[in-house]
Structure formats: C-alpha cells, structure tokens
Design an enzyme around this catalytic site. Sequence first.
Site, PDB file in Angstrom:
ATOM      1  N   GLU A  88     -14.449  32.075 -56.723  1.00  0.00           N
ATOM      2  CA  GLU A  88     -13.002  32.229 -56.963  1.00  0.00           C
ATOM      3  C   GLU A  88     -12.204  31.445 -55.915  1.00  0.00           C
ATOM      4  O   GLU A  88     -11.239  30.737 -56.232  1.00  0.00           O
ATOM      5  CB  GLU A  88     -12.644  33.712 -56.939  1.00  0.00           C
ATOM      6  CG  GLU A  88     -11.148  34.006 -56.932  1.00  0.00           C
ATOM      7  CD  GLU A  88     -10.786  35.076 -55.908  1.00  0.00           C
ATOM      8  OE1 GLU A  88      -9.983  34.778 -55.002  1.00  0.00           O
ATOM      9  OE2 GLU A  88     -11.314  36.199 -56.020  1.00  0.00           O
ATOM     10  N   GLU A 117     -14.702  27.412 -46.581  1.00  0.00           N
ATOM     11  CA  GLU A 117     -14.244  28.560 -47.363  1.00  0.00           C
ATOM     12  C   GLU A 117     -15.152  29.771 -47.187  1.00  0.00           C
ATOM     13  O   GLU A 117     -14.721  30.911 -47.366  1.00  0.00           O
ATOM     14  CB  GLU A 117     -14.107  28.184 -48.843  1.00  0.00           C
ATOM     15  CG  GLU A 117     -13.114  29.053 -49.599  1.00  0.00           C
ATOM     16  CD  GLU A 117     -11.724  29.074 -48.986  1.00  0.00           C
ATOM     17  OE1 GLU A 117     -11.039  30.113 -49.134  1.00  0.00           O
ATOM     18  OE2 GLU A 117     -11.297  28.092 -48.350  1.00  0.00           O
TER      19      GLU A 117
END
Length: 967
Positions: A75, A146
């Site tokens: 996501e 990330e």
Amino acid sequence: MAVGLGNETAASGECGDILKARTDKREYRRIVLKNSLEVLLISDPETDKCAASMNVSVGSFSDPEGLEGLAHFLEHMLFYASEKYPEEDSYSKYITEHGGSTNAYTSTEDTNYHFDINTDSFDEALDRFAQFFIKPLMSADATMREIKAVDSEHQKNLLSDSWRLGQLQKHLSREDHPYHKFNTGNMDTLHGRPEAKGVNTRSELMKFYEEHYSANIMHLVVYGKENLDKTQGLVEELFQDVRNTNKDIPRFPGQPCTLDHLQVLVKVVPIMQGHELSVIWPVTPSIYHYQEAPCRYIGDLIGHEGEGSLFHALKILGWATGLYAGEADWSMEYSFFNVSIDLTDAGHEHMQDILGLLFKQIKVLQQSGVSQWIFDELSAICEAEFHYQAKIDPISYVVDISSNMTIYPAKHWLVGSSLPSKFNPAIIQKVLDELSPNNVRIFWESNKFEGQTDKVEPWYNTAYSLEKITKFAIQEWVQSAPDVNLLQPTPNVFIPTDFSLKDFKDKDIFPVLLRKTSFSRLWYKPDTKFFRPKAYVKMDFNCPLAVSSPDAAVLSNIFVWLLEDYLNEYAYYAQSAGLDYGLRISDNGFELSLVGFNHKLRILLEAVIQKIARFEVKSDRFSVIKETVTKAYQNYKFQQPYEQATYYCSLVLEDKSWPWTEELDALSHLEAEDLAKFVPVLLSRTFVECYIAGNVEKDEAESMAKHIEDVLFTDPKPIFRPLFPSQFLTNRVTELRTGRKYFYHHEGSNSSDENSALVHYIQVHQDEYSMNSKLQLFELIAKQATFHQLRTIEQLGYMTSLSLSNDSGVYGVQFIIQSSVKGPGHIDSRIESLLKDLESKLYNMSDEEFKSNVTTLIDMKLEKDKNLDEESWFYWAEIQTGTLKFNRIDAEVAALRELKKDELIDFFDEYIKVDAPNKKSLSICVYGNQHLKEIGSDKDKIRSPLIEIEDIVGFRKSQPLYGSLKL
C-alpha cells in the site's frame, strides 16, 4: 413507529435500483468495464472537489508466511511512481499542488486507496491514480526507504493500548488462522528476517502485487462534477488497462478461536492509568442479516445508558464511567461481539460483581424475548438519520461506498447496514443466545497487575496472564451480584417526527446580531443552503473566574464533567435520536453545544439550562469524577512525543494557560466542599454568547436566548449576574521578539518511549487579509516539498507535517516531526536546510507556477460548505475570536488575486527564511529514551542570539503580548 420505506429515492444502475436518501440530488450509475472492474459513478454538479476510491479485496490476511505486513507495505509503495509518471512522489505532489489530499489503509481483507482534488485537475489526477493498478514502479531504493516508514509507523503504535490489546486478542487465537497474524509490519518482518533467510522483499512485493491485484476483485468509486456520460467515458479510458487475472476474492473459512481460547480470563498490564474490562463472544456475523441488525439491536440494549440500564446501575454503584456494546472485529466468516466497560478503582475491586450483572442482563434479554417496538424505534431513528444526512467530504463518501461494494448488493451500496428494516426475532434471539458463559473471552486491563503476570505478547511486549474460567464460576458471580432491577428502556421521546422546513423570508448571507442585552448576545443565521430539518446551537458562558488559577481551572473542569454526568440518563435518549449535545471547558468559561434535528432541540436545551440553574454537588459523584479527571491528567505523560511538543508550544504562547502538573497538584487537594463553594462564585458573573443557526425561525431563536436569561439571570433569586464591562476576558498570545530564535528542551514524559519529537514554530503576524493570504500560499507551496524531503527522502519519521497555526488570531507555521531514528537537534537542523531549499524553490518559480498555485489556493478557499456544521464552525470561530470577519473568504481571495510573485518572495525573505530580519521562531525539542544523551550537547549549542527557555511560565511572563482582537 418506523417511517415507511415507500418514499425512498432510487438511482438507476445496471443491476437494479441503488437506494439513496430522499434528500440526495446526486446521480449514480453502476458500470462494469471490459476487464470486469466494477465501478460506481457519481455526478454532483454542485461539488468543488472531485474524488475517487479504489478498494482492492486483498489485505493483511493474505500476507505470506514470514513476511508479516507485506500487504500494508505494498500500500505504501504504490504511491511512489509508475511507468507513465516515473518521477518519484509525483502523484502526491500533483494532488497537493492542486488543492487535494490522498491516503490509503490496509485492513485484514481489503486495501483502500483514495484521493480528492480541485475539480479542474481531476482528469489528470485520476490518470495518475489509475497507474497504481496498471504499471507501478517499485525501485530498490524506494523499497528500503519505505520499509523504514512502515517501521516508524509501527514504532508510533508500540505504546498505544488499543494496538496492544488488539494484537493480544489476535495472539490468543488459532495460530493457523490469519486472524492470529501481526499485520502492520516492521523492520524485522520486512527486512531483517527475510534477509536472514535469503528472501528478497522487493521480489516478494512484486510477486504479491502480480498475484493479488486483479481488476475483477477491485471496486472503484468516482465522484465528479461532470455528467455521468462524460465521467463514464473518462473512467473507461483510464482504467481499461487494469489487468484482470480472474482471481477469486480470498476467503479464510473457520473460526479464529478454538475451545482453548474461550472461557478465558486474561489480565493485561496497560500503558495508561486506569482499568478496563472487555467481554467478548464469537457470534454469527451480522453482515448476513444486515437488514435485521441483530448486533445493533442487542448492542443498543446492553449499551443503553438511561435509567434502569446496566450502565446506570454500575454508575450508581460507583463502579463504571463508560460502557460500549456492539459488534467489533468481524469478517464474512467470523465476528466478535464486545462489551467494554471503563472501571473506577472501586469497580476494579468488584470485577466479578460487574460481570455477574452483565450476564444477568443478558439472561433477562434472552428470556424476555425480542421487542417489536424497540426494533421499530431503532428503525425510525436510522431512517431519519439516513434520509436527512448531511453531505460529507467527497473523499470520505467514496471511501465508505467503495468498501461497501465488496460486501453489499448494488441496491444497498449507499445504505450499507444503516437501515434496519426487517424485524426478525429469531435472528436476533440466535445472536443473543450466543452471548453465553461457554464461549466468553474476558480481557481485564489494569496497572495493578504489574508484576503479577507471567507471559508477554511478542510483537508489542504486552505483559499478561491467562486463566481458564468455567460457566459455573460465572453462574456464581451472577448469583452473588448486587440485587439491581435492570429494566428495558422507556420509549424515546426525542425521536423526531416533524421534518418540515421553515420558509425563511430573509435570506441572510451572514449571521446577524439578533439580540443584545447585558446578559447575552444572540447571533442568528437561518439555513438557506442545506435544507435539512436540523439546527446548530452554541452557547459560550463567559465566566472570568473559570481560568483565573490552576485551582479554578480544575474546579471549572469538574463542574462541567458533573453537569454531563447528571444529564447523562436523560440526554442519552436525545443523542440516540440524532440530537447531539456536549459541554466542554472553553477559553474563558464553558460551552454548550446542541447539534442535530431541530424538532425536539428546545426540550433538551431547557433541561440543560435547568440542570445548570439547580446545580448541586453530590459527594459520591464528585469522588468518581475526581478520580477520572486525575487519571486523565496522569495520562498526559503517556501522550505521543509530538503531542507533548505541541502542548509545550501552546503553553509558551497562550497567556491564560497553566501547566498540567500544577493543575494535577491542585486537583489532589480539592474536595466536594471546595466545588460547592466555587460554583456559585463562578456563575455569579457571566455573559452568554449565543449562535443559533439552521432550521430555526427568528422568534424561536430569540425565545431560546430569552429563556436562558429568564431562568439564569432574571429569576427572583438569580444565580447569574451580568459581567462588569472590565470583566470581559480576551485571549492574548505571547509575542516572540523579532530576530530571535528560541529553544525549549525537555525529556519525553514517558521513559519507555523511543520516539523524539520536534515542533519548529515560526510566528509571523496578527490577523490581516493580505498577510494571511501570503502565509497560506507559502504553506501550500512548501507542504509537499517538506513531506517529500523529510519523510520520503530522509525518512526522519512517519509523522512529518507542515501546517498553518492560528492562535487567537496570531498566525504562523509549524513543522512537526516525530522520529525514532534522529534526535530533535538533528531534525531542527534539517528544517533549517529545508528552508534554504524552499528559498531556491521560490526564487526559481516560474510565473506560470506561481499563478497555478494562486489559482489552486483560491479554489480551495472558495470551496463551498457541504453542511450546516461546516458553515457554523466557521462563523462561530469568528464570533469566538471576536474578529467577526464573516466575509473573510471573499476578502482573502481578493488579496490573492492582487498578489504578485515578488511580494510573496519579499514576504518569505522578511519573515520565514533562515536569516530573515523579522523572523521569530521557537523550537520545542522532546527527547525519547534513544536520544536523551543528546539533550546536553544540544543545549550547549545555544549561543546568543539563540535563546534557551528554561521556565516556560517565567518566560511567558517576561514577554509582551499581542493586543486582543476581541473588543
């Protein structure tokens, strides 16, 4: 009782009619693209924002073994770049620069992506959004960065009791069921463990995407300004290339809990002070009977707070301060019904009695049968709320609908479970009977269990112990529980039946001063935009004594808590029927709010005013509220570090604020007699500022204000007297000195928290249209650049933001960063470096870019209010601050239209850039346990002209104050 279902409005769709509220003027159309992507199109010609949401029917339950958090990580990664738009972070940059916002979430079985944006930029934004699902790029460099962001997000949650208890409940379940999993992900699960096993996380990420992201298990909602035909053409063009591999939606049959996980009592050590009891049963998922609403019916009865209810009994006994009941964690395969009770210290000692009373009430409900009239009341309330619902932000609306599309038939996409309409006693009774001692799970949280546990949950390190309990033990608790008469609710007199709209002759654009006396002032604004049978009422009781000292602030707070406590049994019925009310401490006294259906609002208002007029201190309730407020103060130290930093910043700036430590100390010495003496003096000099808006006539509004005066001020023995002119209090803000940079360093108040935080505040000016517009334009230009540099590139922390601040009309900007990887001193230096980058960005900005940003900000400012609450919030803020600039938006837009690029650069050079001559900045540094060793060296770096604040209150007293805007 229920309003007839025959009046509902339907919107045409390919699989039948889509049920919508009778007040909803938007058009809807369901389409299915050639790749089997199911889409709901929405046309709203009145909207100022367009939005879209894509719900993908795969979530954390599908995480591969040994890669916990992969769905959540994916996501995050889809935001980075795509083959068509390869510039990193260009999607978020485009959205932000065109007045929009974007976000996503991952749940157990779904991942939802969504955004909104100004209408004239929607087509390109939707194209960029579509690339998430067509050809995203997931570079190796971005992958590692990330993972750090996911880990930072997890670090933020480590000391949150709700996250800790939720994971413990999962931990105590079948290991072979996905419910058992840890689903957020962290550095260990996404990097450390896979690397040790020779697993490439990025390869697994791309494999997961290829395997699970298929058009036929996606649902898209597109909310546009154009007609449906045009929007359909755009969607077909942009989303036709989303790959369809004909995947089945993943299903996870079986129950998470076996007999080993039922009939258990789990004692848990929380972070926060307090005691909570969570009683949980696996039940039949209500989603299969959403129109019969068994869990909603049962939850309303067990969770009722009127006289005769379980909560009322526990409250009278002094054992509980809150109770919630309803369906909690659920999927298509399983569901849990949860009763959560906030316990007092005395309640903690009577846990068995409380459980005995809970099971006693359940037994009464099981034996008394299901009542038609109670269901009809529930149905009537839900119908009124659905059909007269206010418009909400398009982004929130599309998220709600896209998540519904996976679950409900198309007819009920807009309705979901919000309209119980089929009375079926057998279905309700079945779920009632499942609330049995045989399958209960009891989680009991208390700090008193510290040192008494023998187990630790592995992901959050939550200490707990577990013991089995039998149904016979519970039966003994029922038999030994206090003899309390538990009753069904009485019929709800607050259910509205008059939904007629007033015919207003005066179409006032702004609020008007309808009435002014020495006791009160009434501002009035009829609803000429939203056409709902609702009202918005605010009343600020300006009492100068309320904030005059730490003792007074605490006593005023307890007074307001007790008022709500005394009103609860009565007002609960109003709140259940769509008429919300609230009491809270305000800047200079206390504030009453009544918002919702106007039909019965006057009845509730009169009850509240009467309770104020006849207030008396009940020593038993005082003791309970004092205990509750004490714990609330004690829990300040467990706030997130960024919350601590913003608190210290407010303490520096706000003239009439007291340190919470002083208020806690004052509280410890206060007794019921002190409050009994204080309240008459508090109320003896009062002025009431009123704002009444919505579906209310002028004479009705005047009558409400007059009623308050009659009861409180003009009674033969008045409780209230008007303020002397010199007593009107105003909010004033510390004026930082020009050309100075201030620092405040403080240890984080929770020694277990690894996170540090920085608030870098730049104070600029006092309310003025042209200056406001320049500051707002700077914030728009700098916002995404700040996030990109500090969060995306440098990975300083998951929580990274730049926002405007407005303290009683004094404007500035705040950079807020929370980090577990770097200390506040380093972060502050990175903000200084960022400001230099922003300087270059402004100097090199083309005229076209400047005009584009100005246009975006104008569009954002001209965005129409969507409902009465939004409109009233704006006007009430103007009244509260005393500025009364009801035409503020038009004036600031006019200033923007005249603004030149050189003027913005001059403004930045004078007030914001690193060496700006008129700059005034304040850095609040809060140190987590990982960075405590840096606090000394950081303080040693403070040399003139830098200034270290050692004592906030002492510093504040030595500084000048801005003049008040409230005359």
